[in-house]
Design a protein around this motif. Structure first.
Motif, PDB file in Angstrom:
ATOM      1  N   PRO A  17      16.128  -1.635   1.289  1.00  0.00           N
ATOM      2  CA  PRO A  17      14.908  -2.095   1.971  1.00  0.00           C
ATOM      3  C   PRO A  17      14.934  -3.601   2.237  1.00  0.00           C
ATOM      4  N   GLY A  19      12.759  -5.846   2.174  1.00  0.00           N
ATOM      5  CA  GLY A  19      11.978  -6.696   1.298  1.00  0.00           C
ATOM      6  C   GLY A  19      12.542  -6.856  -0.099  1.00  0.00           C
ATOM      7  N   TRP A  20      13.685  -6.259  -0.361  1.00  0.00           N
ATOM      8  CA  TRP A  20      14.266  -6.377  -1.702  1.00  0.00           C
ATOM      9  C   TRP A  20      14.958  -7.729  -1.875  1.00  0.00           C
ATOM     10  N   PRO A 197      10.199   2.778  -0.960  1.00  0.00           N
ATOM     11  CA  PRO A 197      10.050   1.324  -0.820  1.00  0.00           C
ATOM     12  C   PRO A 197      10.132   0.830   0.615  1.00  0.00           C
ATOM     13  N   HIS A 198      10.919   1.508   1.472  1.00  0.00           N
ATOM     14  CA  HIS A 198      11.052   1.006   2.845  1.00  0.00           C
ATOM     15  C   HIS A 198       9.754   1.145   3.650  1.00  0.00           C
ATOM     16  N   GLY A 200       7.198  -0.227   2.873  1.00  0.00           N
ATOM     17  CA  GLY A 200       6.574  -1.542   2.757  1.00  0.00           C
ATOM     18  C   GLY A 200       6.647  -2.356   4.032  1.00  0.00           C
ATOM     19  N   GLY A 201       7.678  -2.118   4.842  1.00  0.00           N
ATOM     20  CA  GLY A 201       7.843  -2.876   6.072  1.00  0.00           C
ATOM     21  C   GLY A 201       6.842  -2.535   7.158  1.00  0.00           C
ATOM     22  N   TRP A 209      -1.205  -1.922   2.422  1.00  0.00           N
ATOM     23  CA  TRP A 209      -0.333  -0.858   1.893  1.00  0.00           C
ATOM     24  C   TRP A 209      -1.052  -0.007   0.853  1.00  0.00           C
ATOM     25  N   ASP A 286       4.857  -5.467  -6.187  1.00  0.00           N
ATOM     26  CA  ASP A 286       5.424  -5.743  -4.872  1.00  0.00           C
ATOM     27  C   ASP A 286       5.496  -4.423  -4.116  1.00  0.00           C
ATOM     28  N   TRP A 288       7.285  -3.448  -1.840  1.00  0.00           N
ATOM     29  CA  TRP A 288       8.648  -3.006  -1.567  1.00  0.00           C
ATOM     30  C   TRP A 288       9.268  -2.319  -2.786  1.00  0.00           C
TER      31      TRP A 288
END
Length: 316
Positions: A17, A19-20, A197-198, A200-201, A209, A286, A288
């Motif tokens: 992802p 944002g990691w 987690p992806h 999150g974008g 979110w 977070d 992400w």
């Protein structure tokens, strides 16, 4: 050399992802095993990580915690809503054992399965298919409880028709004084349920979110698919769906109490869940990394002691 820096420009760029922060995730994993329970500023005061020496102990303790919360709500004369996973699974036989031993029925319990395999339109496997999560729950928990079981009309499964109604049903139960308890495992990708987690974008902020209650036909990350191939299908990847219906943070972040589990040891010194555990406990919230929000809530996270590491190279 820090190999976390070599992701950029490699075939893995765009795989993890966006944002990691791989350096920060790696720092989370570099702590000594003895420090894993050291309290962090973002932990809820009533959050506790609890180590277990072996899977048998893990199963008993998680099963006891589930059954104890059911018993407690029964004695207090209130309803209770549970968001249930289909993994870990060994806890359910012990929850059944304790409830029957205590003579506590589940007529006041409302069960909401957190996810289910699906196609892109949200269509799920038939309930009599051994690969479905509904099948797993009926055979591991609801069925074995017998006369003590949750009434059929109070069992909810994550179909395209039923899942969108979870939020309203849970809100109505909470309005009547019910607590919401989320039982969960932590995914390899730090997901909760199949909230990946992806995702999150797609949101401008954690706040935006956090309002999402569910997703139909969610696209799963490749490592989530491989995790499930290993843990549930004896490595047979083609049997694993690439999509699933799942609850979102708009539900699991409403939890009044959480019961989590990490039992991802494979034997001979191999494991898949150490990074996920350390990141959950050390990184801080977070979007992400969905599991990083779980320590912000009251409850318990049971984990196999060996997952604390040390994490690193080892000859097997």
């Amino acid at each position: 050399m820090n190999f976390a820096l070599t992701v950029k420009g490699s075939m893995l760029e765009g795989f993890y992802p966006a944002g990691w922060n791989m350096e920060k995730i790696d720092r989370c994993c570099a702590n000594s095993p003895e420090s894993i329970r050291e309290r962090q500023p973002f932990w809820n005061k009533q959050f506790q990580p609890i180590p277990c020496e072996e899977v048998a102990e893990f199963d008993v303790k998680m099963g006891h915690e589930i059954s104890w919360q059911i018993r407690k709500s029964k004695e207090e004369g209130r309803k209770v809503a549970f968001i249930f996973p289909a993994g870990p699974m060994g806890m359910y036989k012990w929850a059944v054992y304790f409830l029957k031993e205590w003579g506590v029925d589940c007529k006041h319990v409302y069960g909401f399965n957190m996810d289910e395999w699906s196609d892109g339109e949200g269509w799920t496997l038939p309930s009599d298919n051994p690969g479905s999560f509904q099948y797993a729950m009926e055979h591991a928990f609801y069925g074995p409880l017998g006369e003590y079981s949750v009434p059929v009309e109070q069992r909810h499964f994550a179909t395209a028709r039923t899942l969108p109604a979870y939020s309203e049903k849970i809100a109505a139960l909470k309005a009547e004084g019910a607590e919401l308890i989320t039982v969960f495992g932590i995914g390899r990708m730090m997901h909760i349920a199949f909230w990946e987690p992806h995702f999150g974008g797609e949101y401008a902020s954690d706040e935006e979110w956090s309002k999402e209650t569910h997703r139909i036909g969610a696209q799963l990350h490749p490592l989530t698919i491989e995790q499930n191939a290993i843990t549930s299908f004896k490595s047979r990847t083609p049997l694993v769906s690439c999509r699933a219906n799942t609850i979102g943070p708009g539900l699991f972040l409403q939890s009044d109490y959480i019961i989590g589990g990490c039992d991802g040891a494979l034997g001979r010194g191999m494991q898949w869940q150490g990074l996920s555990l350390w990141t959950t406990l050390r990184h801080g919230p977070d979007r992400w990394l969905p599991s990083t929000f779980m320590p912000t809530m009251p409850g318990k996270l049971f984990f196999l002691k060996e997952l604390a590491g040390p994490l690193g190279a080892e000859l097997n």
